[in-house]
Design a protein around this motif. Structure first.
Motif, mmCIF file in Angstrom:
data_model
loop_
_atom_site.group_PDB
_atom_site.id
_atom_site.type_symbol
_atom_site.label_atom_id
_atom_site.label_comp_id
_atom_site.label_asym_id
_atom_site.label_seq_id
_atom_site.Cartn_x
_atom_site.Cartn_y
_atom_site.Cartn_z
ATOM 1 N N LEU A 1 3.268 11.747 9.358
ATOM 2 C CA LEU A 1 2.827 11.122 8.177
ATOM 3 C C LEU A 1 3.450 9.702 8.077
ATOM 4 O O LEU A 1 2.355 8.884 7.833
ATOM 5 C CB LEU A 1 3.399 11.763 7.011
ATOM 6 N N VAL A 2 4.742 9.268 8.566
ATOM 7 C CA VAL A 2 5.013 7.957 8.332
ATOM 8 C C VAL A 2 4.520 7.106 9.474
ATOM 9 O O VAL A 2 4.016 6.129 9.338
ATOM 10 C CB VAL A 2 6.491 8.047 8.518
ATOM 11 N N TRP B 1 4.677 5.751 2.573
ATOM 12 C CA TRP B 1 3.755 7.264 2.778
ATOM 13 C C TRP B 1 3.863 8.102 1.557
ATOM 14 O O TRP B 1 3.066 8.841 1.385
ATOM 15 C CB TRP B 1 4.569 8.042 4.040
ATOM 16 N N LYS B 2 4.977 7.877 0.692
ATOM 17 C CA LYS B 2 5.085 8.750 -0.473
ATOM 18 C C LYS B 2 4.963 7.881 -1.776
ATOM 19 O O LYS B 2 5.309 8.385 -2.895
ATOM 20 C CB LYS B 2 6.533 9.438 -0.582
ATOM 21 N N ASN B 3 4.233 6.804 -1.544
ATOM 22 C CA ASN B 3 4.182 5.596 -2.520
ATOM 23 C C ASN B 3 5.468 5.142 -3.400
ATOM 24 O O ASN B 3 5.460 4.918 -4.637
ATOM 25 C CB ASN B 3 3.294 6.313 -3.576
ATOM 26 N N LYS B 4 6.384 4.832 -2.585
ATOM 27 C CA LYS B 4 7.684 4.413 -3.253
ATOM 28 C C LYS B 4 7.566 2.861 -2.983
ATOM 29 O O LYS B 4 7.464 2.544 -1.608
ATOM 30 C CB LYS B 4 8.775 5.116 -2.410
ATOM 31 N N ARG B 5 7.627 1.899 -3.831
ATOM 32 C CA ARG B 5 7.492 0.676 -3.646
ATOM 33 C C ARG B 5 8.844 0.242 -3.899
ATOM 34 O O ARG B 5 9.655 0.436 -4.701
ATOM 35 C CB ARG B 5 6.687 -0.100 -4.822
ATOM 36 N N LEU C 1 -3.145 -3.120 0.333
ATOM 37 C CA LEU C 1 -3.059 -2.161 1.174
ATOM 38 C C LEU C 1 -1.920 -0.955 0.671
ATOM 39 O O LEU C 1 -2.284 0.197 0.945
ATOM 40 C CB LEU C 1 -2.484 -2.615 2.386
ATOM 41 N N LEU C 2 -0.680 -1.632 0.022
ATOM 42 C CA LEU C 2 0.191 -0.430 -0.458
ATOM 43 C C LEU C 2 -0.134 0.490 -1.638
ATOM 44 O O LEU C 2 -0.237 1.674 -1.597
ATOM 45 C CB LEU C 2 1.332 -0.958 -0.637
ATOM 46 N N ALA D 1 -0.592 9.691 -1.479
ATOM 47 C CA ALA D 1 0.739 10.291 -1.262
ATOM 48 C C ALA D 1 1.092 11.492 -1.935
ATOM 49 O O ALA D 1 1.590 12.282 -1.193
ATOM 50 C CB ALA D 1 1.873 9.266 -2.365
ATOM 51 N N GLU D 2 0.175 11.799 -2.698
ATOM 52 C CA GLU D 2 0.219 13.150 -3.233
ATOM 53 C C GLU D 2 -0.318 14.171 -2.142
ATOM 54 O O GLU D 2 0.132 15.328 -2.023
ATOM 55 C CB GLU D 2 -0.646 13.531 -4.496
#
Length: 185
Positions: free
Chosen positions: A34-35, A130-134, A164-165, A172-173
Motif C-alpha cells: 500500500l505504501v 496512505w492512511k490520509n495522515k497529513r 495530490l494528497l 484511505a478507507e
C-alpha cells in the motif's frame, strides 16, 4: 472488500522475495504494498510537476516497499506504536545484501528535518499519506524542495501537493480495510 478488490502496483523486483525470506506477516506485506503504491503516485506527480527535481525514483520505491521490514522482528509494532523496528529493519536489509543507500529508508522513514533528502521525504510522506495522515512540517519540507529545484511560487507547489494528497486521502478507507483483511501473524 475482498483481497482482490484493490489493484496495486507490483513491488520492485528486488523486493518481491524479501518479505517471504524474512517471514514477514501478511499484514506487513499488505502495508508495504500500500505504501509502495502511494509512493508511485507521489514520485510520478513530483516528476511531472517539477522535472528539475532530482531524485532516484527506484530508491524511493524500494524504500517505500521495505520501510517497515523491521516489523518482522518487532511484530508488536504491527499494531502498537514503537520504533525498535527502524534500526532492526536497516540491519535486516544490510544482512540480506541491500546497499546502505537503500537500507537507510528502514531506519529513517519516521524522522526528517531540513537536511533530509528528497527521496527520504517522499518515502516518509508515502508512509503517512496512505492512511490520509497529513503532516504539515513534512509536507512543507517537500514543498521547499520542489520550489528550490524548479523555481516557481511556493503556493503553487503547495497547491499541487495538497491536491495530490487530498486525492490519495480519498482512498484511505479502502486501503485501511484492505490491510485489515490480512492477519498479523
Amino acid at each position: 472488500m475482498d483481497r482482490d478488490d484493490l489493484p496495486l502496483c507490483l513491488l520492485p523486483d528486488e523486493v518481491t522475495l524479501l518479505p517471504a525470506e524474512l517471514a514477514a506477516p501478511p499484514r506487513l506485506v499488505a502495508h508495504l504494498r500500500l505504501v509502495h503504491d502511494v509512493a508511485v503516485r507521489l514520485v510520478d506527480r513530483a516528476a511531472d510537476h517539477c522535472p528539475a527535481l532530482e531524485f532516484d525514483r527506484a530508491a524511493v520505491l524500494f524504500g517505500a516497499a521495505t520501510h517497515d521490514i523491521g516489523k518482522t522482528v518487532h511484530r508488536a509494532e504491527l499494531s502498537a506504536p514503537g520504533s525498535a523496528h527502524e534500526p532492526a529493519g536497516r540491519e535486516l536489509l544490510l544482512t540480506a545484501g541491500v546497499a546502505p543507500r537503500l537500507a537507510r529508508f528502514a531506519a529513517g522513514h519516521a524522522t526528517w528535518g531540513p537536511d533530509t533528502g528528497v527521496e527520504d521525504l517522499l518515502v516518509s510522506l508515502a508512509d503517512k499519506a496512505w492512511k490520509n495522515k497529513r503532516v504539515p512540517a513534512l509536507e512543507d519540507l517537500l514543498v521547499t524542495a520542489l520550489v528550490r529545484a524548479g523555481g516557481g511560487e511556493r503556493w503553487e507547489a503547495f497547491l499541487v501537493l495538497d491536491e495530490l494528497l487530498a486525492a490519495i486521502g480519498d482512498g484511505a478507507e479502502e486501503r485501511l480495510a484492505y490491510q485489515a483483511l490480512f492477519p498479523t501473524a
